[in-house]
Design a protein around this motif. Sequence first.
Motif, PDB file in Angstrom:
ATOM      1  N   TYR A  41      36.244  43.230  56.039  1.00 25.56           N
ATOM      2  CA  TYR A  41      35.881  44.513  55.457  1.00 25.56           C
ATOM      3  C   TYR A  41      35.075  44.306  54.187  1.00 25.56           C
ATOM      4  O   TYR A  41      35.422  43.470  53.359  1.00 25.56           O
ATOM      5  N   SER A  42      34.006  45.041  54.004  1.00 25.98           N
ATOM      6  CA  SER A  42      33.142  44.785  52.854  1.00 25.98           C
ATOM      7  C   SER A  42      32.951  46.000  51.954  1.00 25.98           C
ATOM      8  O   SER A  42      32.014  46.044  51.179  1.00 25.98           O
ATOM      9  N   ASN A  43      33.810  46.978  52.041  1.00 25.17           N
ATOM     10  CA  ASN A  43      33.703  48.150  51.201  1.00 25.17           C
ATOM     11  C   ASN A  43      34.946  48.242  50.343  1.00 25.17           C
ATOM     12  O   ASN A  43      35.853  47.446  50.474  1.00 25.17           O
ATOM     13  N   PHE A  44      35.028  49.215  49.452  1.00 27.50           N
ATOM     14  CA  PHE A  44      36.223  49.336  48.635  1.00 27.50           C
ATOM     15  C   PHE A  44      36.933  50.654  48.932  1.00 27.50           C
ATOM     16  O   PHE A  44      36.346  51.586  49.464  1.00 27.50           O
ATOM     17  N   VAL A  45      38.219  50.688  48.581  1.00 24.50           N
ATOM     18  CA  VAL A  45      39.010  51.901  48.716  1.00 24.50           C
ATOM     19  C   VAL A  45      39.557  52.280  47.345  1.00 24.50           C
ATOM     20  O   VAL A  45      39.598  51.464  46.431  1.00 24.50           O
ATOM     21  N   GLN A  46      39.990  53.511  47.243  1.00 19.75           N
ATOM     22  CA  GLN A  46      40.604  54.016  46.017  1.00 19.75           C
ATOM     23  C   GLN A  46      42.065  53.610  45.978  1.00 19.75           C
ATOM     24  O   GLN A  46      42.800  53.833  46.933  1.00 19.75           O
ATOM     25  N   ASP A  47      42.489  52.987  44.894  1.00 23.79           N
ATOM     26  CA  ASP A  47      43.901  52.685  44.663  1.00 23.79           C
ATOM     27  C   ASP A  47      44.651  54.006  44.538  1.00 23.79           C
ATOM     28  O   ASP A  47      44.223  54.913  43.827  1.00 23.79           O
ATOM     29  N   THR A  69      44.724  34.239  54.916  1.00 31.70           N
ATOM     30  CA  THR A  69      44.353  33.542  53.697  1.00 31.70           C
ATOM     31  C   THR A  69      42.834  33.606  53.560  1.00 31.70           C
ATOM     32  O   THR A  69      42.110  33.377  54.520  1.00 31.70           O
ATOM     33  N   GLY A  70      42.369  33.957  52.376  1.00 29.98           N
ATOM     34  CA  GLY A  70      40.937  34.092  52.134  1.00 29.98           C
ATOM     35  C   GLY A  70      40.431  35.515  52.262  1.00 29.98           C
ATOM     36  O   GLY A  70      39.282  35.790  51.943  1.00 29.98           O
ATOM     37  N   CYS A  71      41.300  36.432  52.711  1.00 31.11           N
ATOM     38  CA  CYS A  71      40.899  37.835  52.826  1.00 31.11           C
ATOM     39  C   CYS A  71      40.574  38.377  51.434  1.00 31.11           C
ATOM     40  O   CYS A  71      41.347  38.221  50.502  1.00 31.11           O
ATOM     41  N   GLU A  72      39.415  38.993  51.304  1.00 32.03           N
ATOM     42  CA  GLU A  72      39.011  39.583  50.029  1.00 32.03           C
ATOM     43  C   GLU A  72      38.987  41.096  50.174  1.00 32.03           C
ATOM     44  O   GLU A  72      38.368  41.633  51.090  1.00 32.03           O
ATOM     45  N   LEU A  73      39.692  41.776  49.282  1.00 36.60           N
ATOM     46  CA  LEU A  73      39.711  43.237  49.262  1.00 36.60           C
ATOM     47  C   LEU A  73      39.135  43.716  47.942  1.00 36.60           C
ATOM     48  O   LEU A  73      39.301  43.072  46.908  1.00 36.60           O
ATOM     49  N   THR A  74      38.479  44.855  47.987  1.00 37.39           N
ATOM     50  CA  THR A  74      37.906  45.459  46.791  1.00 37.39           C
ATOM     51  C   THR A  74      38.437  46.876  46.683  1.00 37.39           C
ATOM     52  O   THR A  74      38.518  47.594  47.672  1.00 37.39           O
ATOM     53  N   PHE A  75      38.816  47.269  45.471  1.00 35.09           N
ATOM     54  CA  PHE A  75      39.386  48.597  45.259  1.00 35.09           C
ATOM     55  C   PHE A  75      38.953  49.150  43.912  1.00 35.09           C
ATOM     56  O   PHE A  75      38.560  48.401  43.014  1.00 35.09           O
ATOM     57  N   GLU A  76      39.013  50.464  43.808  1.00 37.22           N
ATOM     58  CA  GLU A  76      38.791  51.137  42.530  1.00 37.22           C
ATOM     59  C   GLU A  76      40.156  51.437  41.939  1.00 37.22           C
ATOM     60  O   GLU A  76      40.966  52.146  42.545  1.00 37.22           O
ATOM     61  N   ALA A  77      40.430  50.872  40.774  1.00 41.76           N
ATOM     62  CA  ALA A  77      41.737  51.031  40.141  1.00 41.76           C
ATOM     63  C   ALA A  77      41.964  52.485  39.734  1.00 41.76           C
ATOM     64  O   ALA A  77      41.084  53.129  39.170  1.00 41.76           O
ATOM     65  N   ASN A  78      43.152  52.971  40.032  1.00 49.65           N
ATOM     66  CA  ASN A  78      43.554  54.326  39.678  1.00 49.65           C
ATOM     67  C   ASN A  78      44.021  54.395  38.225  1.00 49.65           C
ATOM     68  O   ASN A  78      43.892  55.424  37.581  1.00 49.65           O
ATOM     69  N   ASN A  79      44.564  53.286  37.731  1.00 49.99           N
ATOM     70  CA  ASN A  79      45.138  53.232  36.392  1.00 49.99           C
ATOM     71  C   ASN A  79      44.852  51.878  35.760  1.00 49.99           C
ATOM     72  O   ASN A  79      44.601  50.906  36.464  1.00 49.99           O
ATOM     73  N   ALA A  80      44.959  51.823  34.443  1.00 48.64           N
ATOM     74  CA  ALA A  80      44.947  50.533  33.754  1.00 48.64           C
ATOM     75  C   ALA A  80      46.319  49.897  33.959  1.00 48.64           C
ATOM     76  O   ALA A  80      47.329  50.601  33.985  1.00 48.64           O
ATOM     77  N   ASN A  81      46.342  48.570  34.128  1.00 49.01           N
ATOM     78  CA  ASN A  81      47.646  47.911  34.246  1.00 49.01           C
ATOM     79  C   ASN A  81      48.167  47.569  32.856  1.00 49.01           C
ATOM     80  O   ASN A  81      47.407  47.403  31.911  1.00 49.01           O
ATOM     81  N   THR A  82      49.485  47.475  32.754  1.00 45.17           N
ATOM     82  CA  THR A  82      50.118  47.187  31.462  1.00 45.17           C
ATOM     83  C   THR A  82      50.910  45.890  31.487  1.00 45.17           C
ATOM     84  O   THR A  82      51.528  45.529  30.496  1.00 45.17           O
TER      85      THR A  82
END
Length: 141
Positions: A41-47, A69-82
């Motif tokens: 998959y080469s697109n991103f999803v919304q967290d 192993t090696g799977c790359e996922l891209t996402f738009e973060a919904n929040n900043a992590n703490t």
Amino acid sequence: MSKPISSVPNVFQNATTTIPLSQLDSNFTTVTNALNDLNNYSNFVQDTGTANAIVCNYPAGITTTVIDTGCELTFEANNANTGATTLLVQVNSVTILAATAVKNEDGSALSGSEFRAGGIYSVIYDGTYWVLAGGGGGGGA
């Protein structure tokens, strides 16, 4: 299907006889299955998760049942992590990979500010946890 996709089942350019359309259907099926596999998959999803619990829910039609192993996922973060953060992978709200730690490239746990709301990030599965590609650091992309 393993990466890279190196061939399709039927080659038409050197055909010397009539080729049945079913072979073309087979080619389209192969390409469709490759595109609908999260491991390709080469697109991103919304967290859709919370600050330290990312949820990537891919649409129906994705055929993946195992994250390789090696799977790359891209996402738009919904929040900043703490702090330390996990990533849960779903397809059509069905869990494909349970919440798994996201780590820095050096293997250390995230400490906070690696993700910012609205930033687009890539992670790569190493077979045990997700590795934040590019080091994060709160910059987003």
